[in-house]
Design a protein around this motif. Sequence first.
Motif, PDB file in Angstrom:
ATOM      1  N   PRO A   1       0.836  -1.240   0.043  1.00 28.55           N
ATOM      2  CA  PRO A   1      -0.192   0.044  -0.002  1.00 28.55           C
ATOM      3  C   PRO A   1       0.881   1.350   0.033  1.00 28.55           C
ATOM      4  O   PRO A   1       2.056   1.342   0.790  1.00 28.55           O
ATOM      5  N   VAL A   2       0.451   2.222  -0.761  1.00 34.04           N
ATOM      6  CA  VAL A   2       1.041   3.708  -0.770  1.00 34.04           C
ATOM      7  C   VAL A   2       0.098   4.652  -0.687  1.00 34.04           C
ATOM      8  O   VAL A   2      -1.269   4.602  -1.239  1.00 34.04           O
ATOM      9  N   VAL A   3      -0.051   5.448   0.305  1.00 33.51           N
ATOM     10  CA  VAL A   3      -1.090   6.391   0.810  1.00 33.51           C
ATOM     11  C   VAL A   3      -0.528   8.108   0.503  1.00 33.51           C
ATOM     12  O   VAL A   3       0.681   8.305   0.691  1.00 33.51           O
ATOM     13  N   THR A   4      -1.254   8.935  -0.198  1.00 37.70           N
ATOM     14  CA  THR A   4      -0.918  10.299  -0.141  1.00 37.70           C
ATOM     15  C   THR A   4      -2.132  10.865   0.753  1.00 37.70           C
ATOM     16  O   THR A   4      -3.154  10.785   0.720  1.00 37.70           O
ATOM     17  N   THR A   5      -1.500  11.549   1.870  1.00 43.16           N
ATOM     18  CA  THR A   5      -2.455  12.143   2.980  1.00 43.16           C
ATOM     19  C   THR A   5      -3.014  13.348   2.422  1.00 43.16           C
ATOM     20  O   THR A   5      -2.736  13.935   1.174  1.00 43.16           O
ATOM     21  N   LYS A   6      -3.978  13.633   3.052  1.00 47.69           N
ATOM     22  CA  LYS A   6      -4.663  15.111   2.859  1.00 47.69           C
ATOM     23  C   LYS A   6      -3.643  16.064   2.682  1.00 47.69           C
ATOM     24  O   LYS A   6      -3.967  16.842   1.732  1.00 47.69           O
ATOM     25  N   GLY A   7      -2.712  16.027   3.490  1.00 45.73           N
ATOM     26  CA  GLY A   7      -1.601  17.105   3.529  1.00 45.73           C
ATOM     27  C   GLY A   7      -0.501  17.001   2.306  1.00 45.73           C
ATOM     28  O   GLY A   7       0.323  17.760   2.313  1.00 45.73           O
ATOM     29  N   GLY A   8      -0.633  15.858   1.514  1.00 47.86           N
ATOM     30  CA  GLY A   8       0.285  15.767   0.543  1.00 47.86           C
ATOM     31  C   GLY A   8       1.329  14.811   0.795  1.00 47.86           C
ATOM     32  O   GLY A   8       2.410  14.682   0.063  1.00 47.86           O
ATOM     33  N   LYS A   9       1.305  14.228   1.929  1.00 52.05           N
ATOM     34  CA  LYS A   9       2.675  13.261   2.313  1.00 52.05           C
ATOM     35  C   LYS A   9       2.555  11.859   1.932  1.00 52.05           C
ATOM     36  O   LYS A   9       1.402  11.431   1.706  1.00 52.05           O
ATOM     37  N   THR A  10       3.612  11.244   1.256  1.00 50.26           N
ATOM     38  CA  THR A  10       3.607  10.120   0.849  1.00 50.26           C
ATOM     39  C   THR A  10       3.902   8.924   1.991  1.00 50.26           C
ATOM     40  O   THR A  10       4.982   9.292   2.435  1.00 50.26           O
ATOM     41  N   LEU A  11       3.195   7.939   2.027  1.00 51.02           N
ATOM     42  CA  LEU A  11       3.586   6.751   3.070  1.00 51.02           C
ATOM     43  C   LEU A  11       3.373   5.723   2.334  1.00 51.02           C
ATOM     44  O   LEU A  11       2.631   5.241   1.622  1.00 51.02           O
ATOM     45  N   LYS A  12       4.184   4.861   2.638  1.00 50.58           N
ATOM     46  CA  LYS A  12       4.330   3.462   2.002  1.00 50.58           C
ATOM     47  C   LYS A  12       4.705   2.435   3.175  1.00 50.58           C
ATOM     48  O   LYS A  12       5.275   2.369   3.957  1.00 50.58           O
ATOM     49  N   GLY A  13       4.139   1.127   2.753  1.00 49.78           N
ATOM     50  CA  GLY A  13       4.254  -0.006   3.527  1.00 49.78           C
ATOM     51  C   GLY A  13       3.694  -0.132   4.872  1.00 49.78           C
ATOM     52  O   GLY A  13       2.539   0.202   4.892  1.00 49.78           O
ATOM     53  N   GLU A  14       4.327  -0.175   5.820  1.00 46.61           N
ATOM     54  CA  GLU A  14       3.943  -0.091   7.261  1.00 46.61           C
ATOM     55  C   GLU A  14       3.438   1.163   7.605  1.00 46.61           C
ATOM     56  O   GLU A  14       2.522   1.367   8.272  1.00 46.61           O
ATOM     57  N   ALA A  15       4.061   2.360   7.145  1.00 49.97           N
ATOM     58  CA  ALA A  15       3.514   3.639   7.689  1.00 49.97           C
ATOM     59  C   ALA A  15       2.207   3.907   7.071  1.00 49.97           C
ATOM     60  O   ALA A  15       1.074   4.350   7.664  1.00 49.97           O
ATOM     61  N   ALA A  16       2.008   3.368   5.702  1.00 51.13           N
ATOM     62  CA  ALA A  16       0.482   3.504   4.969  1.00 51.13           C
ATOM     63  C   ALA A  16      -0.305   2.841   5.954  1.00 51.13           C
ATOM     64  O   ALA A  16      -1.372   3.059   5.905  1.00 51.13           O
ATOM     65  N   CYS A  17      -0.059   1.426   6.048  1.00 53.40           N
ATOM     66  CA  CYS A  17      -0.778   0.418   7.002  1.00 53.40           C
ATOM     67  C   CYS A  17      -1.402   1.240   8.186  1.00 53.40           C
ATOM     68  O   CYS A  17      -2.549   1.025   8.586  1.00 53.40           O
ATOM     69  N   ASP A  18      -0.532   1.728   8.866  1.00 53.81           N
ATOM     70  CA  ASP A  18      -0.837   2.329  10.076  1.00 53.81           C
ATOM     71  C   ASP A  18      -2.022   3.551   9.742  1.00 53.81           C
ATOM     72  O   ASP A  18      -2.823   3.799  10.303  1.00 53.81           O
ATOM     73  N   TYR A  19      -1.784   4.330   8.637  1.00 47.38           N
ATOM     74  CA  TYR A  19      -2.523   5.445   8.413  1.00 47.38           C
ATOM     75  C   TYR A  19      -3.873   5.011   8.015  1.00 47.38           C
ATOM     76  O   TYR A  19      -4.940   5.690   8.525  1.00 47.38           O
ATOM     77  N   ILE A  20      -3.844   3.938   7.280  1.00 45.38           N
ATOM     78  CA  ILE A  20      -5.450   3.510   6.969  1.00 45.38           C
ATOM     79  C   ILE A  20      -6.166   2.517   7.931  1.00 45.38           C
ATOM     80  O   ILE A  20      -6.984   1.677   7.559  1.00 45.38           O
ATOM     81  N   GLN A  21      -5.133   2.110   8.973  1.00 44.93           N
ATOM     82  CA  GLN A  21      -5.774   1.465  10.260  1.00 44.93           C
ATOM     83  C   GLN A  21      -5.952  -0.137   9.692  1.00 44.93           C
ATOM     84  O   GLN A  21      -7.177  -0.767   9.892  1.00 44.93           O
ATOM     85  N   SER A  22      -4.880  -0.465   9.084  1.00 49.25           N
ATOM     86  CA  SER A  22      -5.268  -1.891   8.443  1.00 49.25           C
ATOM     87  C   SER A  22      -5.212  -3.075   9.451  1.00 49.25           C
ATOM     88  O   SER A  22      -5.366  -4.277   9.164  1.00 49.25           O
ATOM     89  N   SER A  23      -4.877  -2.901  10.690  1.00 42.40           N
ATOM     90  CA  SER A  23      -4.797  -3.595  11.877  1.00 42.40           C
ATOM     91  C   SER A  23      -6.143  -3.632  12.507  1.00 42.40           C
ATOM     92  O   SER A  23      -6.381  -4.255  13.345  1.00 42.40           O
TER      93      SER A  23
END
Length: 455
Positions: A198-220
């Motif tokens: 997973p790769v996330v682009t946050t509302k503020g424009g920050k790019t998160l990938k892998g574990e950081a992206a999982c944390d952001y989308i609450q995949s746990s």
Amino acid sequence: MTFISKRSLLTVGTIASTLLATSLYSSVSHASQDVFQPLPGERNCLFRYGPVSADPYINVAYPDAAVKYWGSAFTIPEGATLHLEGEFPYSRYMSLISYDEYGRPRQSLADYLIEPEPGAVNPYRPGEKRNSDQRRYRIELISEKPSQDDTKAIVREGQTRNTLHAPLSPQHQQVLIYRIYAQDADSGETAGVSLPVPVVTTKGGKTLKGEAACDYIQSSQQLQAKLSALGVDVSVYRKLISQEDKPDTHPATSPSTWHIQLDRESLLGIYNGKVNGNARRSEGGFYPNLDNNYIRTVINRKLGPVYIMRGKAPTTPTTFNGDTVMGSGQLRYWSVCSNKGLAVTEVNDCLYDEHIPVDENGYYTIAVSRAADRPRNAFPECGMGWIPMSDEGDGIFDTDSSIVQIRHMLADDNFPQAIQKIEYDKDIASTMGKYFPHTFYTTTNKVELMFPCPQ
């Protein structure tokens, strides 16, 4: 549509904790103590649930034994975007499908639709190189309902798409299942590539990938689903199989009565006769694959210890031995599976197209029986496939009952005998023609006599 009560909404105390815990550990009794051992299978921070398949993997929701399924539950925050980066597996098929809380599919993104990244190839398209090491793709997830209906399970010629709609459930959750069918020989559980990242682009424009992206989308987060998504409630199933005016083999018949897969009401209708012929396809299973259409029947060894089915085999690509170029056929894939009952939803085993022996005229013969009743000629060397019935039968009440299911995947629109072309149960035999499975029950010794093994 008939579902189980609202009390069937499951949280960490039931299905979610069960799936998550069993996806990581297995309890094995040694003397007087329990020892926890990891279950086989790869996972990542997004695809935490699974792999689901035949034993020894997590065996639930009628998986095909030649398939691995990984599930994920997450929530894309408002204003953020999520995409997946991955590589096409070395396999016959892969897909991502979104689901609702009832286990009903919302949209499928089948492999051949996906445009590869620049310089890469999509190995699932006919004529493309299957062994290329440039096989990257990118898929965008959209938190909205899809506008198109994918239930026909036919090849959509000329279409491409790198987006998948994964709408939020009432519990504010999004659910995906990633599937790999029939991986190439010796390519491993994930078919020679890693699980999608997973790769996330946050509302503020920050790019998160892998574990950081999982944390952001609450995949746990805990998977929230209706109990009926993984199997019929035991009490409901008990009533279905113990109707006073029905024989002890009900609903098995000789020859078999087959049913197409419609909604959940029609699935129960196999037992109580209440089939909604106008229902939407592909909702009556347990997290079904939108790229498949199915027929199924209930069998019972009280009618005979060996069940024989015979019909014409559809053509498909052949990939198991790592063909260098993707072929084509009437279907992408087809299989025959033996399963336990609707309350347990375990697969006993399956045979898929490349592993089903056919004669010189393209016809298959498959025997289904307990291992103890297996005819001595029920082997590929003798031109006969074999699939086991479980000694436990339906796994809960009737030790003689099993379910046999046939899958047809991604039919060519010009293949008129595909399961995809069947409108109603009454049309199954007439539509499928020579591809329709003719069936009968018999005994082990009679099979050995009637089907002599070539010398």
